[in-house]
Design a protein around this motif. Structure first.
Motif, PDB file in Angstrom:
ATOM      1  N   TYR A 154      -7.613   2.511   0.104  1.00 38.00           N
ATOM      2  CA  TYR A 154      -7.204   1.254   0.729  1.00 38.00           C
ATOM      3  C   TYR A 154      -7.661   1.189   2.184  1.00 38.00           C
ATOM      4  N   ARG A 167      -4.198   5.735  -0.870  1.00 34.75           N
ATOM      5  CA  ARG A 167      -4.087   5.166   0.476  1.00 34.75           C
ATOM      6  C   ARG A 167      -5.396   5.270   1.250  1.00 34.75           C
ATOM      7  N   ILE A 204       0.837  -1.205   0.000  1.00 37.32           N
ATOM      8  CA  ILE A 204       0.000   0.000   0.000  1.00 37.32           C
ATOM      9  C   ILE A 204       0.864   1.244   0.000  1.00 37.32           C
ATOM     10  N   ILE A 218      -1.983  -6.745  -3.656  1.00 40.05           N
ATOM     11  CA  ILE A 218      -2.858  -6.431  -2.519  1.00 40.05           C
ATOM     12  C   ILE A 218      -4.172  -7.198  -2.625  1.00 40.05           C
TER      13      ILE A 218
END
Length: 339
Positions: free
Chosen positions: A19, A16, A8, A254
């Motif tokens: 996320y 960010r 990340i 991710i």
């Protein structure tokens, strides 16, 4: 496997917050699922079975994993601190993978137990000591076998002054392949065999509709196979390096890490809601009964208000009218007829 926080951090800074929102949503879903699961599984009639013990341990590991996922939010915000990076490089990968792999092994034991009780008529109320010992053994074995996640990772300072978490994959390549087989490939094979056994048992009874009665064994195994197969294929086919990879591969990395967490996030959906007996026990937990009671009282108050309101409207409409009940009654002047 590269830590999710590091991946990340190396993506675009503007993403960010996205996320973090995704992590928060997944953690909330996971916490609700595992809390409801534990509240249901800790009831007497479930925890007295071997399958109940396995699922209690599974939900406990999944709950701890959700707490670890929650710490990622703080790690992303303070990632520039050296101690935070040290935890993200060594501590978090070790603990998170320990919980994930332990829950995978417990799910395998649960699937095998389902085959033993359904196909070979084993008593599901036999001694629980074996289930407890097996679960503790899984935790111990996974904890020892994943120590390379601590000692094989190092924080490296590059020329620009940034720290990178690097895994010595060539020094531990053989060991990583062994763990990959034990925790990814072997569980997929065992879950697949268990699915075949359940389906064969249903076919022998000449009752295809019985397949739906065994969905509490089929659906969890199918989801775990799907998640492990996709995650394992990604790890085997792509040699991911966070420093040299594009943003697309970082996001893909991710996504496949989060995919590995899906069975632990959806514990209640795949293990509780698919089992009629567990659903009945879920209806008996105090939270559900309190929730139903609140909705019932609210609905009753709404219905009572509607009845009172209708009576009030009827009364006000009749106050200005006097009806004739017999020939001797006199007709009074009414505002209603003047309108």
């Amino acid at each position: 496997m590269i830590p999710i926080v590091g991946a990340i951090h190396y993506d675009l800074p503007s993403l960010r917050y996205i996320y973090m929102c995704v992590l928060i949503v997944l953690v909330i879903i996971g916490l609700i699922n595992n809390i409801f699961s534990l509240m249901t599984l800790l009831r007497d009639r479930i925890r007295s079975t071997i399958c109940g013990i396995y699922l209690i341990m599974y939900s406990t590991c999944s709950f701890i994993l959700m707490i670890l996922l929650l710490t990622n939010i703080g790690i992303v915000m303070y990632y520039n601190e050296y101690l935070i990076r040290l935890w993200a490089c060594h501590g978090y990968p070790y603990l998170s993978l320990t919980m994930v792999y332990t829950s995978i092994l417990i799910s395998v034991a649960f699937a095998i137990e389902g085959v033993l009780t359904k196909c070979f008529k084993f008593d599901k109320f036999r001694s629980k000591k074996s289930a407890i010992l097996n679960s503790l053994s899984f935790i111990f074995i996974v904890s020892i076998s994943n120590l390379d996640k601590i000692f094989a990772r190092n924080l490296i300072l590059d020329q620009s002054g940034n720290f990178h978490c690097l895994y010595e994959q060539y020094a531990y390549k053989s060991w990583s392949m062994i763990l990959f087989f034990i925790y990814i490939i072997l569980p997929c094979i065992i879950h697949f065999i268990c699915i075949i056994c359940i389906l064969c048992k249903s076919t022998e009874e000449n009752c295809i509709h019985r397949i739906f009665r065994h969905q509490h064994h089929l659906i969890p195994s199918f989801l775990i196979i799907l998640c492990l197969f996709l995650h394992g294929s990604y790890r085997y086919l792509l040699n991911f390096s966070m420093i040299n990879s594009s943003k697309y591969f970082i996001r893909l990395h991710i996504a496949f890490i989060l995919l590995l967490y899906m069975p632990q996030i959806l514990t209640c959906l795949i293990y509780i809601t698919t089992n009629d007996f567990y659903v009945k026990e879920f209806y008996q937990i105090w939270f559900y009964r309190k929730l139903c009671c609140c909705f019932y009282n609210r609905k009753r108050h709404v219905q009572e208000f509607a009845v009172i309101h209708n009576l009030w409207q009827r009364r006000t409409s009749l106050e200005t009218i006097k009806t004739i009940s017999n020939l001797d009654d006199t007709c009074m002047e009414s505002e209603f007829y003047k309108k």
